[in-house]
Design an enzyme around this catalytic site. Structure first.
Site, PDB file in Angstrom:
ATOM      1  N   CYS A  33     -11.526  72.693   6.732  1.00  0.00           N
ATOM      2  CA  CYS A  33     -12.915  73.054   7.028  1.00  0.00           C
ATOM      3  C   CYS A  33     -13.660  73.581   5.811  1.00  0.00           C
ATOM      4  O   CYS A  33     -14.869  73.798   5.883  1.00  0.00           O
ATOM      5  CB  CYS A  33     -12.934  74.128   8.116  1.00  0.00           C
ATOM      6  SG  CYS A  33     -12.060  75.611   7.601  1.00  0.00           S
ATOM      7  N   ASP A  35     -13.334  76.534   4.494  1.00  0.00           N
ATOM      8  CA  ASP A  35     -13.535  77.978   4.542  1.00  0.00           C
ATOM      9  C   ASP A  35     -12.642  78.692   3.512  1.00  0.00           C
ATOM     10  O   ASP A  35     -11.616  78.167   3.108  1.00  0.00           O
ATOM     11  CB  ASP A  35     -13.233  78.519   5.944  1.00  0.00           C
ATOM     12  CG  ASP A  35     -14.275  78.052   6.948  1.00  0.00           C
ATOM     13  OD1 ASP A  35     -15.326  77.580   6.507  1.00  0.00           O
ATOM     14  OD2 ASP A  35     -14.024  78.174   8.147  1.00  0.00           O
ATOM     15  N   CYS A  58     -15.133  80.692   9.931  1.00  0.00           N
ATOM     16  CA  CYS A  58     -15.506  80.714  11.340  1.00  0.00           C
ATOM     17  C   CYS A  58     -15.132  82.066  11.976  1.00  0.00           C
ATOM     18  O   CYS A  58     -14.469  82.900  11.343  1.00  0.00           O
ATOM     19  CB  CYS A  58     -14.781  79.589  12.072  1.00  0.00           C
ATOM     20  SG  CYS A  58     -13.006  79.859  12.149  1.00  0.00           S
ATOM     21  N   CYS A 102      -6.869  78.279  11.581  1.00  0.00           N
ATOM     22  CA  CYS A 102      -7.637  79.377  10.982  1.00  0.00           C
ATOM     23  C   CYS A 102      -6.736  80.572  10.682  1.00  0.00           C
ATOM     24  O   CYS A 102      -6.981  81.317   9.735  1.00  0.00           O
ATOM     25  CB  CYS A 102      -8.759  79.805  11.910  1.00  0.00           C
ATOM     26  SG  CYS A 102      -9.751  78.432  12.491  1.00  0.00           S
TER      27      CYS A 102
HETATM   28 FE1  FES Z   1     -12.359  77.116   9.016  1.00  0.00          FE
HETATM   29 FE2  FES Z   1     -11.568  78.343  11.135  1.00  0.00          FE
HETATM   30  S1  FES Z   1     -12.808  76.571  11.069  1.00  0.00           S
HETATM   31  S2  FES Z   1     -11.031  78.747   9.135  1.00  0.00           S
END
Ligand code: FES
Length: 135
Positions: A33, A35, A58, A102
């Site tokens: 993602c 992140d 998220c 995550c």
């Molecule tokens: Fe990226 Fe949860 S969607 S860490």
């Protein structure tokens, strides 16, 4: 979709921020993602005496960061290294399957911060050794 515990940590995350003079810093990214999570630790006598995090991710990533900092605070480095991704998810009373990845960030960033601390410590020891060739 989320447990009450996840929602509670997402809405009221613990240990948010940065430690300016951290002894160890670990940053990991989630390739799925994009992140990012960074964990900062202060270590005294082999114990994590302070820990903070910064997460660009998220809600589940924020909740897992918050939880992992609570779990690691006050633990020895070896104990903290044993905290797994599943432990984090279990302590949050579960994560939806689609969000399990995550929780990887939180445990991985914690371990990266400890590795960073140990590497730095290793360098320090090396830097002060007395070379038998040059004295
Ligand atoms: Fe990226 Fe949860 S969607 S860490």
């Amino acid at each position: 979709m989320y447990s009450d515990k996840v929602m509670e940590h997402f809405q009221n995350p613990r240990n948010v921020g940065e430690i300016e003079d951290a002894d160890g810093v670990g940053t990991v990214g989630n390739p799925t993602c994009g992140d990012l999570m960074t964990i900062y630790i202060k270590v005294k006598d082999n114990i994590i005496e302070d820990i903070k995090f910064k997460t660009f991710g998220c809600g589940a990533a924020i909740a897992t960061s918050s939880m992992v900092t609570e779990m690691a605070m006050g633990k020895t480095l070896d104990e903290a290294m044993e905290i797994t991704r599943n432990d984090v998810a279990e302590n949050l009373e579960g994560l939806p399957p689609v969000k399990m990845h995550c929780s990887n960030l939180a445990a991985d960033a914690l371990h990266a911060a400890i590795d960073n601390y140990r590497e730095k410590k290793g360098e320090k020891v090396e830097g002060t050794h007395i070379c038998s060739t040059c004295g």
